[in-house]
Design a protein around this motif. Structure first.
Motif, PDB file in Angstrom:
ATOM      1  N   SER A   1       0.964  -1.249  -0.017  1.00 57.02           N
ATOM      2  CA  SER A   1      -0.032   0.033   0.021  1.00 57.02           C
ATOM      3  C   SER A   1       0.774   1.296  -0.011  1.00 57.02           C
ATOM      4  O   SER A   1       1.980   1.281   0.980  1.00 57.02           O
ATOM      5  N   ARG A   2       0.606   2.046  -0.729  1.00 55.64           N
ATOM      6  CA  ARG A   2       1.523   3.328  -1.064  1.00 55.64           C
ATOM      7  C   ARG A   2       0.846   4.379  -0.169  1.00 55.64           C
ATOM      8  O   ARG A   2      -0.156   4.717  -0.356  1.00 55.64           O
ATOM      9  N   TRP A   3       1.602   5.278   0.564  1.00 50.19           N
ATOM     10  CA  TRP A   3       1.278   6.395   1.380  1.00 50.19           C
ATOM     11  C   TRP A   3       0.407   6.161   2.652  1.00 50.19           C
ATOM     12  O   TRP A   3       0.104   7.214   3.128  1.00 50.19           O
TER      13      TRP A   3
ATOM     14  N   ALA B   1      -9.457   8.940  15.719  1.00 51.91           N
ATOM     15  CA  ALA B   1      -7.816   9.096  15.800  1.00 51.91           C
ATOM     16  C   ALA B   1      -7.316   8.464  14.760  1.00 51.91           C
ATOM     17  O   ALA B   1      -5.950   9.148  14.365  1.00 51.91           O
ATOM     18  N   VAL B   2      -7.355   7.422  14.542  1.00 56.64           N
ATOM     19  CA  VAL B   2      -6.487   6.491  13.715  1.00 56.64           C
ATOM     20  C   VAL B   2      -6.807   7.151  12.196  1.00 56.64           C
ATOM     21  O   VAL B   2      -5.726   7.374  11.666  1.00 56.64           O
ATOM     22  N   THR B   3      -8.061   7.468  11.632  1.00 60.34           N
ATOM     23  CA  THR B   3      -8.231   7.915  10.262  1.00 60.34           C
ATOM     24  C   THR B   3      -7.717   9.264  10.369  1.00 60.34           C
ATOM     25  O   THR B   3      -7.179   9.452   9.174  1.00 60.34           O
ATOM     26  N   ASP B   4      -7.962  10.165  11.111  1.00 63.19           N
ATOM     27  CA  ASP B   4      -7.392  11.504  10.855  1.00 63.19           C
ATOM     28  C   ASP B   4      -5.725  11.536  11.029  1.00 63.19           C
ATOM     29  O   ASP B   4      -5.300  12.115  10.171  1.00 63.19           O
TER      30      ASP B   4
ATOM     31  N   ARG C   1      -5.100  10.077   7.443  1.00 68.47           N
ATOM     32  CA  ARG C   1      -5.582  11.147   6.427  1.00 68.47           C
ATOM     33  C   ARG C   1      -4.535  12.186   6.078  1.00 68.47           C
ATOM     34  O   ARG C   1      -4.150  12.477   5.113  1.00 68.47           O
ATOM     35  N   ALA C   2      -3.870  12.572   7.349  1.00 70.04           N
ATOM     36  CA  ALA C   2      -2.893  13.573   7.297  1.00 70.04           C
ATOM     37  C   ALA C   2      -1.690  12.907   6.659  1.00 70.04           C
ATOM     38  O   ALA C   2      -1.015  13.818   5.700  1.00 70.04           O
TER      39      ALA C   2
ATOM     40  N   LEU D   1       0.020  14.159   2.189  1.00 66.22           N
ATOM     41  CA  LEU D   1       1.457  14.315   1.721  1.00 66.22           C
ATOM     42  C   LEU D   1       1.632  13.989   0.346  1.00 66.22           C
ATOM     43  O   LEU D   1       2.534  14.521  -0.373  1.00 66.22           O
ATOM     44  N   ARG D   2       0.972  13.093  -0.012  1.00 64.64           N
ATOM     45  CA  ARG D   2       1.242  12.605  -1.424  1.00 64.64           C
ATOM     46  C   ARG D   2       1.080  13.396  -2.472  1.00 64.64           C
ATOM     47  O   ARG D   2       1.638  13.726  -3.657  1.00 64.64           O
TER      48      ARG D   2
END
Length: 294
Positions: free
Chosen positions: A151-153, A279-282, A285-286, A290-291
């Motif tokens: 999985s990328r990024w 908390a995990v998804t945020d 997502r951050a 960056l991609r």
């Protein structure tokens, strides 16, 4: 622990791997992998060691292949190489299966890129030939499956489900300028991984049946069922460690947070479960954002 000394950053990609014991492979594959492991030695000789140096070797080999030849959609022959772990005296092998993974990457690329850009990267005739080649190969090997998912990024949330906080192995970076890269991975027995995914799936199905993790947990469970029950399962953050600052990386434990969220859901604490999930998804997502950063 194995320290990774390099001045080259690996791709921003994470990997989910399965290492099967030699006994899982039929003849003559078993003899071949046994000889391979004996000749090369293990990439990691203990559960707390990272295979990061071997991963870098794989990536450099792939890059050299691209630079040395006319670009093509997939390798001409399947790789005969693998990652090798030795744990408690048992040898485990995770074949690279580069050609099979290249077909899958081509499918992902076709779905992700606009048609015009895709045609520039890989002309339609090249893609068509690769797809036809893949279909012929799949007809002869209908049960083939990759030992490695990439999985990328980001690390998909479903990949955290097979692991517990006790499986976490963190190798901090060395002193500044020392060339020692950090590594973060989780390693667990297959039986434990399957139990965790099954428990998580039941909770999600009963408490949050419309959530996306229900279907994704089922997908991970089905993939794990394809392998020998005495295998090892590894989640390797790979090059994604370079997207975290040193402090954030040392504290990163999305596995434990998602585990807490599922426990809260099981106990009927919807608010606590939602808090852990956010908390995990945020956080991821951050990282994913960056991609598109310049």
């Amino acid at each position: 622990m194995t320290a990774v000394r390099t001045s080259v950053l690996p791709p921003y990609a994470a990997h989910l791997r399965v290492y099967e014991p030699l006994a899982a492979y039929p003849e003559p594959e078993r003899v071949r992998w046994q000889a391979y492991a004996a000749a090369r030695g293990p990439d990691a000789a203990a559960s707390e060691q990272s295979v990061a140096p071997a991963v870098l070797a794989e990536q450099r080999e792939a890059l050299a292949e691209l630079l040395a030849r006319t670009p093509r959609a997939l390798p001409e022959r399947e790789s005969g190489r693998a990652f090798v772990r030795v744990v408690d005296g048992v040898t485990y092998v995770c074949p690279w299966a580069t050609r099979l993974r290249s077909w899958q990457a081509l499918e992902e690329l076709s779905a992700a890129l606009p048609a015009a850009l895709l045609d520039t990267v890989l002309p339609p005739a090249v893609r068509a030939a690769a797809v036809a080649d893949g279909e012929r190969w799949q007809a002869v090997h209908p049960d083939a499956r990759p030992w490695i998912l990439t999985s990328r990024w980001e690390v998909p949330l479903r990949w955290f489900l097979p692991f517990g906080a006790e499986d976490r192995c963190f190798v901090p970076a060395g002193p500044e300028g020392g060339g020692v890269a950090a590594a973060l991975f989780y390693l667990t027995p297959m039986a434990q991984a399957r139990r965790r995914v099954a428990r998580g799936y039941r909770v999600l199905r009963d408490r949050a049946p419309r959530g996306p993790l229900v279907r994704e947990a089922e997908q991970v469970g089905r993939w794990l069922e394809e392998f020998h029950p005495r295998s090892l399962v590894e989640l390797d953050y790979g090059g994604l460690v370079h997207l975290f600052g040193a402090g954030r990386l040392a504290a990163e434990d999305s596995v434990a947070e998602l585990e807490q969220g599922i426990d809260a859901l099981r106990a009927g604490d919807a608010e606590g479960a939602a808090r852990a999930y956010r908390a995990v998804t945020d956080r991821w997502r951050a990282v994913l954002a960056l991609r598109n950063a310049s």
